[in-house]
Enzyme design. Structure first.
Site, PDB file in Angstrom:
ATOM      1  N   ASN A 153      44.552  42.359  41.737  1.00 12.13           N
ATOM      2  CA  ASN A 153      44.357  41.320  40.731  1.00 12.13           C
ATOM      3  C   ASN A 153      45.504  41.356  39.716  1.00 12.13           C
ATOM      4  O   ASN A 153      45.572  42.243  38.872  1.00 12.13           O
ATOM      5  CB  ASN A 153      43.014  41.517  40.023  1.00 12.13           C
ATOM      6  CG  ASN A 153      42.770  40.479  38.931  1.00 12.13           C
ATOM      7  OD1 ASN A 153      43.489  39.481  38.828  1.00 12.13           O
ATOM      8  ND2 ASN A 153      41.762  40.717  38.120  1.00 12.13           N
TER       9      ASN A 153
ATOM     10  N   LEU B 288      38.448  48.188  38.828  1.00 12.86           N
ATOM     11  CA  LEU B 288      39.896  48.002  38.841  1.00 12.86           C
ATOM     12  C   LEU B 288      40.308  47.388  40.166  1.00 12.86           C
ATOM     13  O   LEU B 288      40.348  48.054  41.195  1.00 12.86           O
ATOM     14  CB  LEU B 288      40.606  49.341  38.630  1.00 12.86           C
ATOM     15  CG  LEU B 288      42.139  49.300  38.707  1.00 12.86           C
ATOM     16  CD1 LEU B 288      42.707  48.349  37.662  1.00 12.86           C
ATOM     17  CD2 LEU B 288      42.725  50.698  38.536  1.00 12.86           C
ATOM     18  N   ASP B 289      40.612  46.112  40.129  1.00 10.81           N
ATOM     19  CA  ASP B 289      41.058  45.379  41.313  1.00 10.81           C
ATOM     20  C   ASP B 289      42.578  45.464  41.379  1.00 10.81           C
ATOM     21  O   ASP B 289      43.287  44.753  40.665  1.00 10.81           O
ATOM     22  CB  ASP B 289      40.594  43.923  41.222  1.00 10.81           C
ATOM     23  CG  ASP B 289      40.902  43.130  42.477  1.00 10.81           C
ATOM     24  OD1 ASP B 289      41.475  43.715  43.423  1.00 10.81           O
ATOM     25  OD2 ASP B 289      40.580  41.932  42.514  1.00 10.81           O
ATOM     26  N   THR B 290      43.073  46.360  42.231  1.00 12.99           N
ATOM     27  CA  THR B 290      44.513  46.601  42.285  1.00 12.99           C
ATOM     28  C   THR B 290      45.300  45.379  42.768  1.00 12.99           C
ATOM     29  O   THR B 290      46.507  45.295  42.546  1.00 12.99           O
ATOM     30  CB  THR B 290      44.824  47.791  43.202  1.00 12.99           C
ATOM     31  OG1 THR B 290      44.261  47.551  44.502  1.00 12.99           O
ATOM     32  CG2 THR B 290      44.231  49.078  42.634  1.00 12.99           C
TER      33      THR B 290
END
Length: 266
Positions: A177, A173-175
């Protein structure tokens, strides 16, 4: 008295590395390992000046402070003068503390105080060096394990469901992105191309998703729209419509994950 220069340099290198490392932890300013090594090595060379009587001028207090400042500049590469002076002060305090401990251990054995720049015969030095090495190793291991633990809380199992099959990937989970496909406004999952080699893109409508990275570089990624994706939260499953885009590079150096999950999906 015989002095082994290689041993003396090695001991001083380890001590310098130890002092710089704990200084970095104290001031909360990280330093790259190569900068730590370079600064420690150059600092260890200064001990050569203590072995030659003709170079006694280089052993005076101003030169010692100057060497400390140079080591700090190489290690931390800070531009603020005040910050560099504060870091240098902490580094010198730690150096004085370590020197005081060594001096105390030396006289506690009943030896007469030796007011010289270098103590050549000191049986406790290997004990102290061993403790330093163990501390550095344990600290690196703790940091590594903590990073792996923090990353694991942000990794989700994602099933990409298509007409032909269901492909499972591990997605981080790339916050930061927030990438979306402009035409459909659907969030984008970035997946390593190797993880989706068995997907025949000719059966699907192709999408070209523009993106831009922090350094200003921009390009387009090719992707497609699967039937849906299934994101697993423990025993719960969330269904979502997304665009799956492909990247050629490895996303994780340790193979922890092979996809990047957009914040818009969670």
């Amino acid at each position: 008295m015989v002095v082994y220069l290689d041993t003396l340099l090695l001991v001083n290198f380890i001590v310098n590395y130890f002092l710089l490392d704990i200084t970095s932890q104290t001031v909360k300013i990280p330093s790259k390992n190569r900068n730590l090594v370079l600064s420690s090595f150059l600092g260890s060379l200064y001990v050569i000046a203590l072995l030659y009587p003709k170079a006694v001028i280089f052993t005076t207090l101003p030169f010692k402070i100057a060497v400390s400042i140079v080591m700090i500049l190489i290690c931390f590469k800070q531009r603020d003068v005040i910050v560099n002076l504060k870091i240098t002060g902490i580094f010198i305090l730690y150096s004085m503390l370590l020197a005081g401990v060594c001096f105390y251990l030396n006289i506690s054995r009943g030896n007469e105080p030796e007011f010289s720049s270098v103590i050549y015969s000191f049986p406790y030095e290997w004990l102290l060096i061993s403790l330093m090495i163990v501390y550095l190793i344990i600290h690196r291991l703790v940091v590594f394990i903590k990073d792996r633990r923090d990353i694991s809380t942000l990794i989700f199992i994602v099933d990409i469901v298509t007409k032909d099959n269901k492909k499972r990937v591990k997605a981080f989970l790339d916050t930061g992105n927030e990438l979306r496909e402009p035409a459909t406004n659907l969030p984008v999952i970035i997946v390593e191309k190797e993880a989706m080699l068995d997907v025949n893109l000719e059966k699907y409508d192709k999408f070209y998703i523009p993106y831009q990275v922090v350094n200003g570089y921009s390009d387009k990624m090719q992707g497609f729209k699967p039937d849906h994706v299934e994101v697993y939260y423990g025993n719960k499953v969330q269904y979502a419509e997304v665009i799956v885009a492909f990247c050629d590079n490895k996303l994780s150096n340790y193979n922890d994950y092979d996809a990047l999950l957009s914040r818009g999906i969670i």
